[in-house]
Design a protein around this motif. Structure first.
Motif, short mmCIF file in Angstrom:
data_model
loop_
_atom_site.label_atom_id
_atom_site.label_comp_id
_atom_site.label_asym_id
_atom_site.label_seq_id
_atom_site.Cartn_x
_atom_site.Cartn_y
_atom_site.Cartn_z
N ARG A 83 0.84 -1.21 0.00
CA ARG A 83 0.00 0.00 0.00
C ARG A 83 0.87 1.25 0.00
N ASN A 84 1.88 1.23 0.88
CA ASN A 84 2.79 2.38 0.98
C ASN A 84 3.60 2.59 -0.29
N ILE A 85 3.99 1.49 -0.94
CA ILE A 85 4.75 1.65 -2.20
C ILE A 85 3.86 2.32 -3.25
N GLY A 86 2.58 1.98 -3.26
CA GLY A 86 1.64 2.67 -4.16
C GLY A 86 1.62 4.17 -3.89
N TYR A 87 1.59 4.54 -2.61
CA TYR A 87 1.61 5.96 -2.24
C TYR A 87 2.94 6.61 -2.63
N LEU A 88 4.04 5.85 -2.43
CA LEU A 88 5.37 6.38 -2.78
C LEU A 88 5.51 6.62 -4.28
N LEU A 89 4.90 5.74 -5.09
CA LEU A 89 4.91 5.95 -6.56
C LEU A 89 4.23 7.27 -6.90
N HIS A 90 3.11 7.51 -6.23
CA HIS A 90 2.36 8.75 -6.45
C HIS A 90 3.22 9.96 -6.05
N LEU A 91 3.85 9.85 -4.88
CA LEU A 91 4.68 10.94 -4.37
C LEU A 91 5.87 11.21 -5.29
N LYS A 92 6.57 10.15 -5.70
CA LYS A 92 7.76 10.33 -6.54
C LYS A 92 7.39 10.88 -7.92
N ILE A 133 8.94 0.41 -8.00
CA ILE A 133 8.27 -0.63 -8.80
C ILE A 133 9.02 -1.96 -8.62
N ARG A 134 10.35 -1.89 -8.61
CA ARG A 134 11.15 -3.11 -8.38
C ARG A 134 10.91 -3.67 -6.98
N ALA A 165 -1.68 2.96 -9.08
CA ALA A 165 -0.57 3.88 -8.82
C ALA A 165 0.56 3.67 -9.83
N GLU A 166 0.82 2.39 -10.15
CA GLU A 166 1.89 2.10 -11.13
C GLU A 166 1.52 2.63 -12.51
N ARG A 167 0.25 2.43 -12.89
CA ARG A 167 -0.24 2.95 -14.18
C ARG A 167 -0.10 4.47 -14.25
N ASP A 168 -0.57 5.13 -13.18
CA ASP A 168 -0.51 6.59 -13.12
C ASP A 168 0.93 7.10 -13.19
N ALA A 169 1.84 6.38 -12.52
CA ALA A 169 3.26 6.78 -12.51
C ALA A 169 3.86 6.71 -13.90
N HIS A 170 3.45 5.69 -14.67
CA HIS A 170 3.96 5.55 -16.04
C HIS A 170 3.40 6.63 -16.97
N LEU A 171 2.17 7.08 -16.63
CA LEU A 171 1.52 8.08 -17.49
C LEU A 171 2.03 9.49 -17.21
N SER A 172 2.53 9.70 -15.98
CA SER A 172 2.87 11.09 -15.59
C SER A 172 4.23 11.51 -16.15
#
Length: 228
Positions: free
Chosen positions: A177-186, A199-200, A221-228
Protein backbone atom coordinates in the motif's frame (compact mmCIF):
# COMPACT_ATOMS: atom_id res chain seq x y z
CA UNK A 1 -34.81 -5.44 28.76
CA UNK A 2 -32.65 -6.31 31.81
CA UNK A 3 -29.50 -4.74 30.31
CA UNK A 4 -31.38 -1.62 29.21
CA UNK A 5 -32.76 -1.12 32.74
CA UNK A 6 -29.35 -1.67 34.36
CA UNK A 7 -26.94 0.01 31.92
CA UNK A 8 -24.13 0.46 34.46
CA UNK A 9 -24.04 -3.13 35.72
CA UNK A 10 -24.25 -4.61 32.22
CA UNK A 11 -22.08 -2.07 30.35
CA UNK A 12 -25.08 -1.66 28.04
CA UNK A 13 -23.38 1.17 26.11
CA UNK A 14 -20.46 -1.17 25.24
CA UNK A 15 -22.88 -3.89 24.14
CA UNK A 16 -24.56 -1.41 21.78
CA UNK A 17 -21.20 -0.28 20.38
CA UNK A 18 -20.20 -3.90 19.67
CA UNK A 19 -23.58 -4.49 18.01
CA UNK A 20 -23.12 -1.35 15.92
CA UNK A 21 -19.68 -2.54 14.78
CA UNK A 22 -21.17 -5.90 13.77
CA UNK A 23 -23.87 -4.19 11.69
CA UNK A 24 -21.22 -1.99 10.05
CA UNK A 25 -19.16 -5.04 9.07
CA UNK A 26 -22.30 -6.61 7.60
CA UNK A 27 -22.88 -3.47 5.51
CA UNK A 28 -26.04 -2.51 7.45
CA UNK A 29 -25.11 1.14 7.90
CA UNK A 30 -28.46 2.51 9.06
CA UNK A 31 -28.59 -0.08 11.86
CA UNK A 32 -24.95 0.62 12.76
CA UNK A 33 -25.64 4.36 13.06
CA UNK A 34 -28.82 3.80 15.07
CA UNK A 35 -27.10 1.50 17.63
CA UNK A 36 -24.06 3.78 17.93
CA UNK A 37 -26.31 6.75 18.64
CA UNK A 38 -28.08 4.73 21.34
CA UNK A 39 -24.72 3.80 22.82
CA UNK A 40 -23.73 7.49 22.89
CA UNK A 41 -26.93 8.35 24.80
CA UNK A 42 -26.17 5.71 27.46
CA UNK A 43 -22.50 6.74 27.65
CA UNK A 44 -23.61 10.33 28.41
CA UNK A 45 -25.95 8.95 31.11
CA UNK A 46 -23.13 6.84 32.61
CA UNK A 47 -20.50 9.61 32.20
CA UNK A 48 -18.35 7.10 30.27
CA UNK A 49 -16.22 9.55 28.27
CA UNK A 50 -13.94 6.99 26.63
CA UNK A 51 -16.78 4.90 25.18
CA UNK A 52 -18.60 8.08 24.13
CA UNK A 53 -15.47 9.26 22.34
CA UNK A 54 -15.27 5.96 20.47
CA UNK A 55 -18.94 6.27 19.49
CA UNK A 56 -18.50 9.75 18.04
CA UNK A 57 -15.44 8.59 16.12
CA UNK A 58 -17.33 5.57 14.77
CA UNK A 59 -20.32 7.75 13.81
CA UNK A 60 -17.96 10.06 11.93
CA UNK A 61 -16.58 7.11 9.99
CA UNK A 62 -20.04 5.65 9.27
CA UNK A 63 -21.42 8.98 8.04
CA UNK A 64 -18.32 9.59 5.88
CA UNK A 65 -18.68 6.16 4.27
CA UNK A 66 -22.28 7.00 3.29
CA UNK A 67 -21.22 10.36 1.84
CA UNK A 68 -22.88 12.42 4.61
CA UNK A 69 -19.84 14.61 5.20
CA UNK A 70 -21.53 17.34 7.28
CA UNK A 71 -22.90 14.71 9.71
CA UNK A 72 -19.43 13.14 9.88
CA UNK A 73 -17.89 16.53 10.69
CA UNK A 74 -20.50 17.12 13.39
CA UNK A 75 -19.72 13.74 15.04
CA UNK A 76 -15.98 14.45 15.00
CA UNK A 77 -16.57 17.92 16.47
CA UNK A 78 -18.52 16.33 19.35
CA UNK A 79 -15.50 14.09 19.94
CA UNK A 80 -13.15 17.09 19.83
CA UNK A 81 -15.22 18.90 22.45
CA UNK A 82 -14.77 15.89 24.79
CA UNK A 83 -11.00 16.15 24.39
CA UNK A 84 -10.89 19.89 25.00
CA UNK A 85 -10.57 19.64 28.79
CA UNK A 86 -6.78 19.30 28.95
CA UNK A 87 -4.19 17.06 27.33
CA UNK A 88 -4.39 13.75 29.21
CA UNK A 89 -1.38 11.64 28.17
CA UNK A 90 -3.48 8.44 28.13
CA UNK A 91 -5.67 10.04 25.45
CA UNK A 92 -2.84 10.73 22.97
CA UNK A 93 -3.71 7.77 20.73
CA UNK A 94 -7.40 8.69 20.73
CA UNK A 95 -6.60 12.32 19.90
CA UNK A 96 -4.18 11.32 17.13
CA UNK A 97 -6.76 9.00 15.59
CA UNK A 98 -9.42 11.69 15.71
CA UNK A 99 -7.15 14.29 14.09
CA UNK A 100 -6.20 11.82 11.33
CA UNK A 101 -9.89 11.13 10.65
CA UNK A 102 -10.68 14.84 10.62
CA UNK A 103 -7.81 15.62 8.24
CA UNK A 104 -9.00 12.92 5.81
CA UNK A 105 -12.60 14.17 6.04
CA UNK A 106 -11.44 17.75 5.28
CA UNK A 107 -9.68 16.44 2.15
CA UNK A 108 -13.03 14.94 1.06
CA UNK A 109 -14.72 18.28 1.80
CA UNK A 110 -12.04 20.15 -0.25
CA UNK A 111 -10.96 22.11 2.85
CA UNK A 112 -7.20 22.03 2.24
CA UNK A 113 -6.21 24.45 5.00
CA UNK A 114 -8.21 22.56 7.63
CA UNK A 115 -6.94 19.18 6.43
CA UNK A 116 -3.31 20.33 6.83
CA UNK A 117 -4.10 21.88 10.23
CA UNK A 118 -5.54 18.62 11.62
CA UNK A 119 -2.76 16.56 10.01
CA UNK A 120 -0.21 18.74 11.83
CA UNK A 121 -2.01 18.20 15.15
CA UNK A 122 -2.10 14.44 14.48
CA UNK A 123 1.68 14.40 13.93
CA UNK A 124 2.25 16.13 17.28
CA UNK A 125 0.14 13.53 19.10
CA UNK A 126 1.70 10.56 17.27
CA UNK A 127 5.12 11.50 18.67
CA UNK A 128 4.01 9.99 22.02
CA UNK A 129 1.93 7.05 20.69
CA UNK A 130 3.69 3.66 20.91
CA UNK A 131 1.00 1.46 19.31
CA UNK A 132 2.78 0.36 16.12
CA UNK A 133 -0.37 -1.16 14.61
CA UNK A 134 -2.19 2.18 14.88
CA UNK A 135 0.85 4.22 13.82
CA UNK A 136 1.60 2.31 10.60
CA UNK A 137 -1.93 3.17 9.43
CA UNK A 138 -1.99 6.74 10.77
CA UNK A 139 1.26 7.79 9.09
CA UNK A 140 0.14 6.27 5.77
CA UNK A 141 -3.18 8.17 5.92
CA UNK A 142 -1.43 11.42 6.85
CA UNK A 143 0.95 11.05 3.91
CA UNK A 144 -2.06 11.13 1.57
CA UNK A 145 -3.43 14.24 3.29
CA UNK A 146 -0.06 16.03 2.97
CA UNK A 147 0.22 14.99 -0.69
CA UNK A 148 -3.25 16.37 -1.41
CA UNK A 149 -2.27 19.62 0.33
CA UNK A 150 1.02 19.91 -1.57
CA UNK A 151 3.20 19.42 1.54
CA UNK A 152 5.39 16.82 -0.18
CA UNK A 153 8.28 16.79 2.32
CA UNK A 154 5.90 16.03 5.19
CA UNK A 155 4.20 13.40 3.02
CA UNK A 156 7.58 11.73 2.40
CA UNK A 157 8.48 11.80 6.10
CA UNK A 158 5.15 10.16 7.07
CA UNK A 159 5.44 7.53 4.34
CA UNK A 160 8.93 6.51 5.38
CA UNK A 161 7.80 6.20 9.01
CA UNK A 162 4.88 4.02 7.98
CA UNK A 163 7.10 1.96 5.68
CA UNK A 164 9.74 1.38 8.38
CA UNK A 165 7.04 0.13 10.75
CA UNK A 166 5.45 -2.07 8.06
CA UNK A 167 8.83 -3.70 7.33
CA UNK A 168 9.55 -4.12 11.07
CA UNK A 169 6.13 -5.77 11.59
CA UNK A 170 6.44 -7.91 8.44
CA UNK A 171 3.16 -6.43 7.18
CA UNK A 172 3.40 -7.08 3.40
CA UNK A 173 -0.06 -5.65 2.71
CA UNK A 174 0.88 -2.32 4.28
CA UNK A 175 4.27 -2.31 2.53
CA UNK A 176 2.57 -2.65 -0.86
CA UNK A 177 0.00 0.00 0.00
CA UNK A 178 2.79 2.38 0.98
CA UNK A 179 4.75 1.65 -2.20
CA UNK A 180 1.64 2.67 -4.16
CA UNK A 181 1.61 5.96 -2.24
CA UNK A 182 5.37 6.38 -2.78
CA UNK A 183 4.91 5.95 -6.56
CA UNK A 184 2.36 8.75 -6.45
CA UNK A 185 4.68 10.94 -4.37
CA UNK A 186 7.76 10.33 -6.54
CA UNK A 187 5.70 11.13 -9.66
CA UNK A 188 4.65 14.43 -8.08
CA UNK A 189 8.34 15.13 -7.32
CA UNK A 190 9.31 14.14 -10.91
CA UNK A 191 11.78 11.52 -9.65
CA UNK A 192 11.70 8.86 -12.37
CA UNK A 193 14.60 6.85 -10.87
CA UNK A 194 12.77 6.56 -7.55
CA UNK A 195 9.59 5.44 -9.37
CA UNK A 196 11.56 2.61 -11.01
CA UNK A 197 13.18 1.70 -7.67
CA UNK A 198 9.81 1.34 -5.91
CA UNK A 199 8.27 -0.63 -8.80
CA UNK A 200 11.15 -3.11 -8.38
CA UNK A 201 10.56 -3.21 -4.62
CA UNK A 202 6.89 -4.02 -5.19
CA UNK A 203 7.51 -7.03 -7.44
CA UNK A 204 8.18 -9.68 -4.73
CA UNK A 205 5.23 -8.38 -2.67
CA UNK A 206 2.64 -8.73 -5.44
CA UNK A 207 2.48 -12.52 -5.20
CA UNK A 208 2.21 -12.43 -1.39
CA UNK A 209 -0.53 -9.84 -0.88
CA UNK A 210 -4.10 -11.18 -1.05
CA UNK A 211 -6.11 -7.99 -0.38
CA UNK A 212 -7.89 -7.03 -3.61
CA UNK A 213 -8.18 -3.33 -2.78
CA UNK A 214 -4.46 -3.07 -1.94
CA UNK A 215 -3.51 -4.78 -5.22
CA UNK A 216 -5.93 -2.63 -7.22
CA UNK A 217 -4.59 0.51 -5.53
CA UNK A 218 -1.01 -0.47 -6.29
CA UNK A 219 -1.64 -1.27 -9.97
CA UNK A 220 -3.52 2.01 -10.37
CA UNK A 221 -0.57 3.88 -8.82
CA UNK A 222 1.89 2.10 -11.13
CA UNK A 223 -0.24 2.95 -14.18
CA UNK A 224 -0.51 6.59 -13.12
CA UNK A 225 3.26 6.78 -12.51
CA UNK A 226 3.96 5.55 -16.04
CA UNK A 227 1.52 8.08 -17.49
CA UNK A 228 2.87 11.09 -15.59
Amino acid sequence: GYARQRPRETSYNLMLTCLSDTYFRMGLLDSAISKERQSARYSILLKDTLTLLGSYRALGMYHRSTGHLEEALSAYEHALSLLAGGARPDMAEERASLYVNLSVLCVDMKQTENSLHYAGLALEELASVTNELANVQAYANLSMVFMEGGALEKAASCLHRSMDLAVKMGDKNMQLRNIGYLLHLKSLQHEADSVDYYIRRARPLLSEVQATNTLAGYYQAERDAHLS
